[in-house]
Scaffold this motif. Structure first.
Motif, PDB file in Angstrom:
ATOM      1  N   ASN A 118       0.806  -1.226   0.000  1.00 43.18           N
ATOM      2  CA  ASN A 118       0.000   0.000   0.000  1.00 43.18           C
ATOM      3  C   ASN A 118       0.838   1.276   0.000  1.00 43.18           C
ATOM      4  O   ASN A 118       0.281   2.375   0.056  1.00 43.18           O
ATOM      5  CB  ASN A 118      -0.934   0.021   1.210  1.00 43.18           C
ATOM      6  CG  ASN A 118      -2.069  -0.970   1.077  1.00 43.18           C
ATOM      7  OD1 ASN A 118      -2.252  -1.576   0.021  1.00 43.18           O
ATOM      8  ND2 ASN A 118      -2.840  -1.144   2.136  1.00 43.18           N
ATOM      9  N   GLY A 119       2.150   1.144  -0.049  1.00 41.79           N
ATOM     10  CA  GLY A 119       3.005   2.335  -0.022  1.00 41.79           C
ATOM     11  C   GLY A 119       4.205   2.212  -0.926  1.00 41.79           C
ATOM     12  O   GLY A 119       4.528   1.118  -1.422  1.00 41.79           O
ATOM     13  N   LYS A 120       4.861   3.333  -1.149  1.00 40.36           N
ATOM     14  CA  LYS A 120       6.077   3.341  -1.948  1.00 40.36           C
ATOM     15  C   LYS A 120       7.240   2.811  -1.102  1.00 40.36           C
ATOM     16  O   LYS A 120       7.306   3.054   0.105  1.00 40.36           O
ATOM     17  CB  LYS A 120       6.392   4.757  -2.422  1.00 40.36           C
ATOM     18  CG  LYS A 120       5.336   5.355  -3.350  1.00 40.36           C
ATOM     19  CD  LYS A 120       5.702   6.775  -3.753  1.00 40.36           C
ATOM     20  CE  LYS A 120       4.652   7.371  -4.678  1.00 40.36           C
ATOM     21  NZ  LYS A 120       4.989   8.776  -5.046  1.00 40.36           N
ATOM     22  N   ILE A 121       8.158   2.106  -1.753  1.00 41.55           N
ATOM     23  CA  ILE A 121       9.280   1.502  -1.044  1.00 41.55           C
ATOM     24  C   ILE A 121      10.073   2.558  -0.281  1.00 41.55           C
ATOM     25  O   ILE A 121      10.430   2.358   0.886  1.00 41.55           O
ATOM     26  CB  ILE A 121      10.200   0.738  -2.017  1.00 41.55           C
ATOM     27  CG1 ILE A 121       9.490  -0.505  -2.537  1.00 41.55           C
ATOM     28  CG2 ILE A 121      11.498   0.335  -1.322  1.00 41.55           C
ATOM     29  CD1 ILE A 121      10.323  -1.321  -3.504  1.00 41.55           C
ATOM     30  N   LYS A 122      10.370   3.696  -0.912  1.00 40.41           N
ATOM     31  CA  LYS A 122      11.191   4.722  -0.252  1.00 40.41           C
ATOM     32  C   LYS A 122      10.490   5.278   0.989  1.00 40.41           C
ATOM     33  O   LYS A 122      11.141   5.599   1.992  1.00 40.41           O
ATOM     34  CB  LYS A 122      11.538   5.849  -1.223  1.00 40.41           C
ATOM     35  CG  LYS A 122      10.361   6.676  -1.710  1.00 40.41           C
ATOM     36  CD  LYS A 122      10.825   7.829  -2.598  1.00 40.41           C
ATOM     37  CE  LYS A 122       9.652   8.695  -3.038  1.00 40.41           C
ATOM     38  NZ  LYS A 122      10.119   9.849  -3.876  1.00 40.41           N
ATOM     39  N   ASP A 123       9.157   5.378   0.946  1.00 45.66           N
ATOM     40  CA  ASP A 123       8.423   5.880   2.112  1.00 45.66           C
ATOM     41  C   ASP A 123       8.451   4.866   3.253  1.00 45.66           C
ATOM     42  O   ASP A 123       8.593   5.225   4.429  1.00 45.66           O
ATOM     43  CB  ASP A 123       6.975   6.187   1.724  1.00 45.66           C
ATOM     44  CG  ASP A 123       6.858   7.343   0.751  1.00 45.66           C
ATOM     45  OD1 ASP A 123       7.774   8.203   0.742  1.00 45.66           O
ATOM     46  OD2 ASP A 123       5.862   7.390   0.008  1.00 45.66           O
ATOM     47  N   ILE A 124       8.331   3.585   2.901  1.00 48.51           N
ATOM     48  CA  ILE A 124       8.387   2.534   3.917  1.00 48.51           C
ATOM     49  C   ILE A 124       9.768   2.493   4.567  1.00 48.51           C
ATOM     50  O   ILE A 124       9.897   2.381   5.788  1.00 48.51           O
ATOM     51  CB  ILE A 124       8.039   1.169   3.303  1.00 48.51           C
ATOM     52  CG1 ILE A 124       6.577   1.166   2.843  1.00 48.51           C
ATOM     53  CG2 ILE A 124       8.297   0.033   4.308  1.00 48.51           C
ATOM     54  CD1 ILE A 124       6.176  -0.079   2.085  1.00 48.51           C
ATOM     55  N   ILE A 125      10.810   2.607   3.750  1.00 52.82           N
ATOM     56  CA  ILE A 125      12.177   2.597   4.286  1.00 52.82           C
ATOM     57  C   ILE A 125      12.384   3.772   5.237  1.00 52.82           C
ATOM     58  O   ILE A 125      12.996   3.615   6.308  1.00 52.82           O
ATOM     59  CB  ILE A 125      13.204   2.631   3.143  1.00 52.82           C
ATOM     60  CG1 ILE A 125      13.174   1.301   2.375  1.00 52.82           C
ATOM     61  CG2 ILE A 125      14.610   2.907   3.682  1.00 52.82           C
ATOM     62  CD1 ILE A 125      14.058   1.283   1.141  1.00 52.82           C
ATOM     63  N   ASN A 126      11.881   4.938   4.872  1.00 56.91           N
ATOM     64  CA  ASN A 126      12.022   6.113   5.741  1.00 56.91           C
ATOM     65  C   ASN A 126      11.351   5.888   7.097  1.00 56.91           C
ATOM     66  O   ASN A 126      11.887   6.279   8.143  1.00 56.91           O
ATOM     67  CB  ASN A 126      11.420   7.349   5.064  1.00 56.91           C
ATOM     68  CG  ASN A 126      12.286   7.896   3.957  1.00 56.91           C
ATOM     69  OD1 ASN A 126      13.490   7.660   3.925  1.00 56.91           O
ATOM     70  ND2 ASN A 126      11.685   8.622   3.028  1.00 56.91           N
TER      71      ASN A 126
END
Length: 208
Positions: A118-126
């Motif tokens: 449900n989210g972008k990879i970069k947002d999840i990593i952050n």
């Protein structure tokens, strides 16, 4: 050339946190405190000199031990198409940054409560990298990511735990090892069931 410092936090069940060779301690107002080679930080929650220990724990005694009914120390995987998020409830300090900043991925009202697709990879990593307790980590492919590359520092959270960053080693009388050696959170309200780590008990106890 001066030898490189080897920062430690040393304690027993009966003592405050003795911080050794940590140059950066940030208070709850984001101000850097005066550096000292050895500093005693309060863990009983009663010191009038917060975040420092004022020996008030000596009045009633201090016995900081894990409770048998604490949350289990277990890593659970939440698998997405391109990223897998790992969560360990046993070390979670319930900071809430994940559900507040990325609710489409982290939502405790849904099952499963973490939905990586449900989210972008970069947002999840952050979000994972901003988790102070080390309860969150992630994998891409066969590699798991948990540690960050940061200098040693200690951050006192307002009405909350002590946040540790930068591979500051723990040494106590129970051979405690944090789930994430680079960052973790230490209880300073004395109510955690997972001592010395924070489990969010300060939120229910109105700790100030």
């Amino acid at each position: 050339m001066m030898p490189e410092k080897n920062p430690y936090i040393v304690f027993t069940k009966h003592t405050p946190y003795i911080v050794m060779d940590v140059d950066t301690i940030i208070d709850e107002n984001h101000q850097k405190l005066k550096a000292s080679s050895v500093v005693a930080l309060c863990r009983c929650g009663k010191s009038s000199a917060q975040p420092y220990c004022d020996d008030i724990h000596a009045v009633d005694g201090l016995r900081e031990e894990k409770s048998k009914d604490r949350a289990p120390d277990h890593l659970k995987d939440y698998i997405g198409d391109d990223i897998t998020v790992h969560f360990n409830l046993g070390v979670c300090c319930h900071d809430g940054c994940c559900v507040e900043k990325l609710p489409q991925v982290f939502d405790i009202n849904k099952k499963p409560w973490i939905q990586p697709n449900n989210g972008k990879i970069k947002d999840i990593i952050n979000i994972v990298e901003g988790c102070p307790s080390g309860a969150l980590s992630y994998s891409i492919g066969s590699r798991r990511y948990q540690d960050l590359d940061r200098p040693p520092s200690i951050h006192i959270q307002k009405d909350g735990p002590i946040e540790i960053k930068g591979f500051i080693k723990l040494k106590d009388d129970e051979n405690t090892v944090p789930a994430c050696k680079e960052h973790y959170t230490l209880c300073r309200c004395s109510s955690s069931k997972n001592k010395p780590f924070c489990d969010g008990a300060h939120l229910d106890g109105n700790f100030e």
